[in-house]
Design a protein around this motif. Sequence first.
Motif, PDB file in Angstrom:
ATOM      1  N   LEU A  39     -10.218  -6.185   2.431  1.00  0.00           N
ATOM      2  CA  LEU A  39      -9.615  -6.086   2.923  1.00  0.00           C
ATOM      3  C   LEU A  39      -8.439  -4.958   2.485  1.00  0.00           C
ATOM      4  O   LEU A  39      -7.795  -4.835   2.891  1.00  0.00           O
ATOM      5  CB  LEU A  39      -8.357  -7.696   2.757  1.00  0.00           C
ATOM      6  N   ASP A  40      -9.198  -4.516   0.741  1.00  0.00           N
ATOM      7  CA  ASP A  40      -8.875  -3.005   1.182  1.00  0.00           C
ATOM      8  C   ASP A  40      -6.986  -3.193   0.006  1.00  0.00           C
ATOM      9  O   ASP A  40      -6.400  -2.360   0.738  1.00  0.00           O
ATOM     10  CB  ASP A  40      -8.961  -1.748   1.647  1.00  0.00           C
ATOM     11  N   ILE A  41      -6.294  -3.977   0.002  1.00  0.00           N
ATOM     12  CA  ILE A  41      -5.385  -4.274  -0.948  1.00  0.00           C
ATOM     13  C   ILE A  41      -4.928  -4.820  -1.863  1.00  0.00           C
ATOM     14  O   ILE A  41      -6.307  -4.417  -3.129  1.00  0.00           O
ATOM     15  CB  ILE A  41      -4.574  -6.215   0.019  1.00  0.00           C
ATOM     16  N   SER A  42      -4.096  -4.653  -3.060  1.00  0.00           N
ATOM     17  CA  SER A  42      -3.853  -3.988  -4.204  1.00  0.00           C
ATOM     18  C   SER A  42      -4.502  -5.811  -5.169  1.00  0.00           C
ATOM     19  O   SER A  42      -4.774  -5.817  -6.180  1.00  0.00           O
ATOM     20  CB  SER A  42      -2.768  -3.904  -4.606  1.00  0.00           C
ATOM     21  N   ALA A  43      -3.724  -7.287  -4.482  1.00  0.00           N
ATOM     22  CA  ALA A  43      -3.853  -7.908  -5.268  1.00  0.00           C
ATOM     23  C   ALA A  43      -4.032  -8.771  -4.257  1.00  0.00           C
ATOM     24  O   ALA A  43      -3.275  -9.366  -2.636  1.00  0.00           O
ATOM     25  CB  ALA A  43      -2.408  -8.301  -6.322  1.00  0.00           C
ATOM     26  N   ALA A  44      -3.893 -10.376  -4.787  1.00  0.00           N
ATOM     27  CA  ALA A  44      -4.423 -11.349  -3.834  1.00  0.00           C
ATOM     28  C   ALA A  44      -4.092 -13.337  -4.815  1.00  0.00           C
ATOM     29  O   ALA A  44      -4.680 -12.382  -6.327  1.00  0.00           O
ATOM     30  CB  ALA A  44      -5.487 -11.443  -3.569  1.00  0.00           C
ATOM     31  N   GLY A  45      -3.846 -14.014  -3.957  1.00  0.00           N
ATOM     32  CA  GLY A  45      -3.138 -14.900  -5.963  1.00  0.00           C
ATOM     33  C   GLY A  45      -3.697 -16.023  -4.138  1.00  0.00           C
ATOM     34  O   GLY A  45      -3.149 -16.334  -3.192  1.00  0.00           O
ATOM     35  N   LEU A 134      -3.489 -18.563   0.703  1.00  0.00           N
ATOM     36  CA  LEU A 134      -3.906 -17.345   0.113  1.00  0.00           C
ATOM     37  C   LEU A 134      -1.952 -16.589   0.265  1.00  0.00           C
ATOM     38  O   LEU A 134      -2.213 -15.967   1.729  1.00  0.00           O
ATOM     39  CB  LEU A 134      -5.038 -17.451   0.735  1.00  0.00           C
ATOM     40  N   ASN A 135      -2.085 -15.740  -0.984  1.00  0.00           N
ATOM     41  CA  ASN A 135      -1.180 -14.478  -0.553  1.00  0.00           C
ATOM     42  C   ASN A 135      -1.870 -13.135  -0.495  1.00  0.00           C
ATOM     43  O   ASN A 135      -2.410 -13.216  -1.963  1.00  0.00           O
ATOM     44  CB  ASN A 135      -0.195 -15.066  -2.293  1.00  0.00           C
ATOM     45  N   LEU A 136      -1.588 -11.939  -0.293  1.00  0.00           N
ATOM     46  CA  LEU A 136      -2.043 -11.249  -0.321  1.00  0.00           C
ATOM     47  C   LEU A 136      -1.373  -9.789  -0.126  1.00  0.00           C
ATOM     48  O   LEU A 136      -0.326 -10.205   0.074  1.00  0.00           O
ATOM     49  CB  LEU A 136      -3.111 -10.480   1.061  1.00  0.00           C
ATOM     50  N   PHE A 137      -1.704  -8.923  -1.613  1.00  0.00           N
ATOM     51  CA  PHE A 137      -0.480  -7.998  -1.672  1.00  0.00           C
ATOM     52  C   PHE A 137      -0.660  -6.387  -1.289  1.00  0.00           C
ATOM     53  O   PHE A 137      -1.993  -6.461  -1.491  1.00  0.00           O
ATOM     54  CB  PHE A 137       0.546  -7.895  -2.911  1.00  0.00           C
ATOM     55  N   HIS A 138       0.303  -5.195  -1.353  1.00  0.00           N
ATOM     56  CA  HIS A 138       0.021  -3.938  -1.472  1.00  0.00           C
ATOM     57  C   HIS A 138       0.245  -3.737  -1.575  1.00  0.00           C
ATOM     58  O   HIS A 138       1.754  -3.352  -1.446  1.00  0.00           O
ATOM     59  CB  HIS A 138      -0.848  -3.823   0.517  1.00  0.00           C
ATOM     60  N   THR A 139       0.553  -2.686  -2.721  1.00  0.00           N
ATOM     61  CA  THR A 139       1.753  -1.247  -3.500  1.00  0.00           C
ATOM     62  C   THR A 139       1.613  -0.400  -2.145  1.00  0.00           C
ATOM     63  O   THR A 139       2.781   0.233  -2.742  1.00  0.00           O
ATOM     64  CB  THR A 139       1.081  -0.875  -4.691  1.00  0.00           C
TER      65      THR A 139
END
Length: 258
Positions: A39-45, A134-139
């Motif tokens: 997904l070209d994101i910064s982090a996932a949890g 499912l949690n996704l984060f982007h800077t």
Amino acid sequence: MARPLRLMEIFVELADSLIDDFDVIDFLQRLSTRCVELLDISAAGILLVDQHGELQAVAASDEHTRLLELFALQHSEGPCVDCYHSGEARVNIDLTDLDTTEPWARFAVRARQAGFRTTHAVPLRLRDRVVGALNLFHTADVPLSDEDVALAQAMADIATIAILQQRTLDRSSLENSQLQNALNTRIVIEQAKGILAERWNAGVDSAFSSLRAYARAHQLRITDLAYAVIDGRLDTTLIPAPSAVDTSPAARRRRLPR
């Protein structure tokens, strides 16, 4: 590599890991890192609900994200918590928008302090049963497309199916045992990587990477290896200590195993 081809490879990889007595935590950890890549994101949890109906943090692509998830659980707020309770996805949330984040302002502040600008949450759901999020984060302020949201939900569905595999006749017993086992083993792994991080004077992310690499190289379950580290049955000098590396989100994505 073209995204469709890489996507196919990853789905095959995840499916191949669903063997008898598979390591739930290692599977979810791998899935979270694959989400970052695809997904070209910064982090996932990943959050899972335990047998008492309480959400627990069980996997994260890095330590900052794990701590952010723990903060969300401690204060019972954030898109991930809302997503679990509603069973509906929450995507393209601008963490700098005070009106949008007003219902969980403390979480938004902590997320911005961790360097994140946008966040998304999709449910771990099988039919009418929701077992986590499912949690996704982007800077960066980069939204997920409809295609990306669908892919994120597909990854969440894989996680859900893996957790709720029917390996006994009693489905409710299976669900409780699988979920609780995942939560219990997460605690053991956290203790082991803390021991190694202190022993090596290294970051916990690096310690965890070394722990996983040793387990894979010696065909060990990461949980069994963690127990051996904790109770002293393993000479930890046998595990190669991590070297100093760049821990930025971009660098982590470059180092994801192929």
